[in-house]
Structures are given as structure tokens and as C-alpha cells.
Design an enzyme around this catalytic site. Sequence first.
Site, short mmCIF file in Angstrom:
data_model
loop_
_atom_site.label_atom_id
_atom_site.label_comp_id
_atom_site.label_asym_id
_atom_site.label_seq_id
_atom_site.Cartn_x
_atom_site.Cartn_y
_atom_site.Cartn_z
N TYR A 65 0.84 -1.20 0.00
CA TYR A 65 0.00 0.00 0.00
C TYR A 65 0.87 1.25 0.00
O TYR A 65 1.68 1.48 0.89
CB TYR A 65 -0.97 0.01 1.19
CG TYR A 65 -2.06 -1.05 1.08
CD1 TYR A 65 -2.33 -1.69 -0.14
CD2 TYR A 65 -2.82 -1.42 2.17
CE1 TYR A 65 -3.32 -2.65 -0.25
CE2 TYR A 65 -3.81 -2.39 2.07
CZ TYR A 65 -4.05 -3.00 0.85
OH TYR A 65 -5.03 -3.97 0.75
N LEU A 236 -17.61 -0.39 0.51
CA LEU A 236 -18.40 0.81 0.20
C LEU A 236 -18.49 1.02 -1.31
O LEU A 236 -19.11 2.00 -1.76
CB LEU A 236 -17.76 2.05 0.84
CG LEU A 236 -17.80 2.14 2.37
CD1 LEU A 236 -16.87 3.26 2.86
CD2 LEU A 236 -19.23 2.41 2.85
N ALA A 237 -17.88 0.13 -2.07
CA ALA A 237 -17.82 0.29 -3.53
C ALA A 237 -17.35 1.70 -3.89
O ALA A 237 -17.88 2.35 -4.80
CB ALA A 237 -19.18 -0.03 -4.17
N GLY A 239 -17.93 4.43 -2.67
CA GLY A 239 -18.95 5.48 -2.61
C GLY A 239 -19.96 5.43 -3.73
O GLY A 239 -20.81 6.33 -3.85
N1 LIG Z 1 -7.21 -7.86 -0.38
C1 LIG Z 1 -7.23 -7.11 -1.46
O1 LIG Z 1 -6.90 -7.56 -2.57
C2 LIG Z 1 -7.65 -5.69 -1.33
C3 LIG Z 1 -7.86 -4.88 -2.48
C4 LIG Z 1 -8.26 -3.56 -2.30
C5 LIG Z 1 -8.47 -3.05 -1.01
N2 LIG Z 1 -8.25 -3.84 0.08
C6 LIG Z 1 -8.49 -3.35 1.46
O2 LIG Z 1 -9.82 -2.89 1.53
C7 LIG Z 1 -9.86 -1.54 2.02
C8 LIG Z 1 -11.02 -0.83 1.42
O3 LIG Z 1 -10.88 -0.76 0.03
P1 LIG Z 1 -11.31 0.53 -0.82
O4 LIG Z 1 -10.72 1.72 -0.22
O5 LIG Z 1 -11.06 0.20 -2.23
O6 LIG Z 1 -12.87 0.50 -0.64
P2 LIG Z 1 -14.07 1.26 0.02
O7 LIG Z 1 -14.05 1.18 1.49
O8 LIG Z 1 -15.24 0.69 -0.71
O9 LIG Z 1 -13.92 2.77 -0.45
C9 LIG Z 1 -13.13 3.72 0.21
C10 LIG Z 1 -12.65 4.72 -0.79
O10 LIG Z 1 -13.77 5.29 -1.48
C11 LIG Z 1 -13.86 6.68 -1.18
N3 LIG Z 1 -15.27 7.01 -0.92
C12 LIG Z 1 -16.15 6.29 -0.21
N4 LIG Z 1 -17.36 6.89 -0.20
C13 LIG Z 1 -17.21 8.02 -0.92
C14 LIG Z 1 -18.11 9.07 -1.27
N5 LIG Z 1 -19.39 9.08 -0.89
N6 LIG Z 1 -17.64 10.08 -2.01
C15 LIG Z 1 -16.36 10.10 -2.40
N7 LIG Z 1 -15.44 9.12 -2.09
C16 LIG Z 1 -15.88 8.09 -1.36
C17 LIG Z 1 -13.02 6.90 0.05
O11 LIG Z 1 -12.54 8.23 0.06
P3 LIG Z 1 -12.29 8.98 1.48
O12 LIG Z 1 -10.97 8.46 1.97
O13 LIG Z 1 -12.28 10.40 1.08
O14 LIG Z 1 -13.42 8.63 2.39
C18 LIG Z 1 -11.93 5.88 -0.14
O15 LIG Z 1 -10.96 6.34 -1.08
C19 LIG Z 1 -8.46 -0.99 1.67
O16 LIG Z 1 -8.09 0.08 2.50
C20 LIG Z 1 -7.60 -2.20 1.87
O17 LIG Z 1 -7.28 -2.31 3.25
C21 LIG Z 1 -7.86 -5.15 -0.06
#
Ligand SMILES: NC(=O)c1ccc[n+]([C@@H]2O[C@H](COP(=O)([O-])OP(=O)(O)OC[C@H]3O[C@@H](n4cnc5c(N)ncnc54)[C@H](OP(=O)(O)O)[C@@H]3O)[C@@H](O)[C@H]2O)c1
Length: 327
Positions: A65, A236-237, A239
Site C-alpha cells: 500500500y 463501500l464500492a 462510494g
Molecule cells: N485484499 C485485497 O486484494 C484488497 C484490495 C483492495 C483493497 N483492500 C483493502 O480494503 C480496504 C477498502 O478498500 P477501498 O478503499 O477500495 O474501498 P471502500 O471502502 O469501498 O472505499 C473507500 C474509498 O472510497 C472513497 N469514498 C467512499 N465513499 C465516498 C463518497 N461518498 N464520495 C467520495 N469518495 C468516497 C473513500 O474516500 P475517502 O478516503 O475520502 O473517504 C476511499 O478512497 C483498503 O483500504 C484495503 O485495506 C484489499
Amino acid sequence: MPSTPPSRPVDRPLPTSSRLILGCMGMGSDWNGGAVTESHIAQAHAALEAALEIGITLFDHADIYKRGTAEQCFGELLRRQASLRDSILLQSKCGIRFADDSGPARYDLSGAYIVSAAEASLRRLGVEHLDILLLHRPDPLMEPHEIAEAFSRLRSAGKVRFFGVSNMQAGQMRWLQQALDAPLVANQLEMSLAKLDWLDHDSSFNDAQNATALPWADTLQYCQQQGIQLQAWSPLAQGAFSGAKSDSASPAQQATAKLVLSMAEQYAVSAESIVLAWLLRHPAGIQAVIGSTNPDRIRACAAATTIQMSREDWYRLYLSARGQALP
Ligand SMILES: NC(=O)c1ccc[n+]([C@@H]2O[C@H](COP(=O)([O-])OP(=O)(O)OC[C@H]3O[C@@H](n4cnc5c(N)ncnc54)[C@H](OP(=O)(O)O)[C@@H]3O)[C@@H](O)[C@H]2O)c1
């Protein structure tokens, strides 16, 4: 010799008290591995405080990361607040390598790489041990006995307490587990209203019109039967259903975002909490790995753990996001 895994595994760090995990992929500098500044540390600190406030105790990292700077940044928080380490659980992942002098971008679950990657995570985080280490993605060249040996080395040196996987299906887990002398504790997979194949697989089975070779097979069932904690990444897909602007949203996504908003009013919670409550309503006991670094958004997720979504509302969201009726 490693034995057959017990069907009811013992001594696990999970479940934690919270169904939410804070994903730390957004912490640190950037994907080029730029310098970590005070402003990155302040942002990570605000996210950490909001997470602790809503009862989150498990923090999800990976060596890759922001090219290691997410762990480095979190390590700085731990150094500045010495009592923190004992009150939280730290999870990291290894096995994805960027292109470098010795090869292209690749997966590497060789024993030597697992050990060296885990040790590098410990150094960046500035801690003695990880609570959980996940294999980030299946590596076509992985060999279970080599992985078992690496796990044993790390565990007996007190460097990692528990091991799990990510993005693996049941067959890969079974194959790996038969070589291990301790049960895998978690599998982290992408599951959300935008990523429905884990559910569609069950519904479409034996439906000639929708016959697809989906790879989930019995992954959900295997994890539940073995007591392997399911963790949903990108829950959260990003957002897509809770206010993030997108020009490419499909009609089904747009309709679902509207439905989420109306349910948020009905349940008197945020849109984020509805999106997550839908995942948590599944009987598999999924934990959601939320990736926000925005303290207000993190707090907005809290109510997901307190509402009980009705069966009818769960299906309303599923059908809307699916964009077509069930078979
Ligand atoms: N195992 C794997 O292969 C794998 C792959 C990907 C991710 N992960 C893990 O899963 C975690 C979550 O993944 P993710 O960050 O992709 O997914 P998420 O929790 O679905 O989405 C969070 C991201 O979306 C943005 N977001 C959410 N709601 C929003 C809205 N209403 N308006 C604007 N932006 C919004 C957030 O921005 P803000 O920060 O501004 O809120 C953040 O960048 C990661 O941190 C990681 O630890 C694991």
C-alpha cells in the site's frame, strides 16, 4: 507432520468486537512511495482516532500500500502513542511484487519472500509482531509445504500470530490448509453491492439461462464451515451508492444509489451505513474493511453494526444492484 485441520478451529484472534475493520490503503504518501510528511501523518491520525471512536480494533495493511508508506505512516502513529499497539490488532498482507530489477510485476508466495516481506512490514510498522498475515493473492507457482514452512518460521519467531489468505477460493484454501499445522483464520475478498458474484453464484446455479462458470464455488460455505473469517474489501464500492460522483454509473447503480438514500431516511442512518448493513446482514458474518481516510465518513459507517436490515430490504437492494430478477 501437519495434520488434518480441526473442523472447529481453536485460539483465534477473531471475531473482534467490531464487524468493521479499517483498511489503511489510503494512508501514507502515494503509489510512487514519496516521502511521508506531517500532513500524511495527521490525516492518518484523524482516521485512526475516528476508527477507535466507533469501536474498530483491527487495522488492515499490505506491504504494497502506497509502496510501503501506508505501513510507515501507521508505524509513526504507533511510535507517537506507545500504548496503542496493545489495544489494537494489526493485519498485513504479502505476495504482490512490483516490477523491479529482478523481474516484472508478479506474485511471489515463495517461502523466502513471505518471510522477508513480513519482516519488512514489521520494520515499517515498528512492531514486534503482526496479529494476522494474509497471502494477498494466489500465486500460480505457490507450493503449500514451502508456505507452511515459512508460516512456522514466522510463528515460532513470534513475528506473526495467525495466518490467512485473500482473493482465494475454497479449492486453493483446502489445498493450502492440508499442509499447514494451524488453521487459516481469514479470507479477504471483494464483496459489495457493486460486486455480487459471491451471491449470484448461489442464485444462478442450475439456471440454464444464466449458466456461467463463476469461480466462487463453495468458498463462502467452506469459510463458514471452517470458522474462517470472511472480510470484504471495497465494501463501500468506493462510494458508488453513497454519494460519490461518477459519470459511468449504470442505470442499476443509479437506481440503487437512490434506494440506498431512501433507506437511509427510513432507518435514520447514513447511506454508508445502509451499504454496509446490507453486507453485514448476510449470515456469513462478514467483516467490512472500510478504506476511508475521512473521519466523518468513518463515523458515518458506525450505525451499520447497530441496525438490523429486514429480509425484504436486503432483497430490494440486491435485486436493484443486480439489475435483473432472480431466476
Ligand atoms: N485484499 C485485497 O486484494 C484488497 C484490495 C483492495 C483493497 N483492500 C483493502 O480494503 C480496504 C477498502 O478498500 P477501498 O478503499 O477500495 O474501498 P471502500 O471502502 O469501498 O472505499 C473507500 C474509498 O472510497 C472513497 N469514498 C467512499 N465513499 C465516498 C463518497 N461518498 N464520495 C467520495 N469518495 C468516497 C473513500 O474516500 P475517502 O478516503 O475520502 O473517504 C476511499 O478512497 C483498503 O483500504 C484495503 O485495506 C484489499
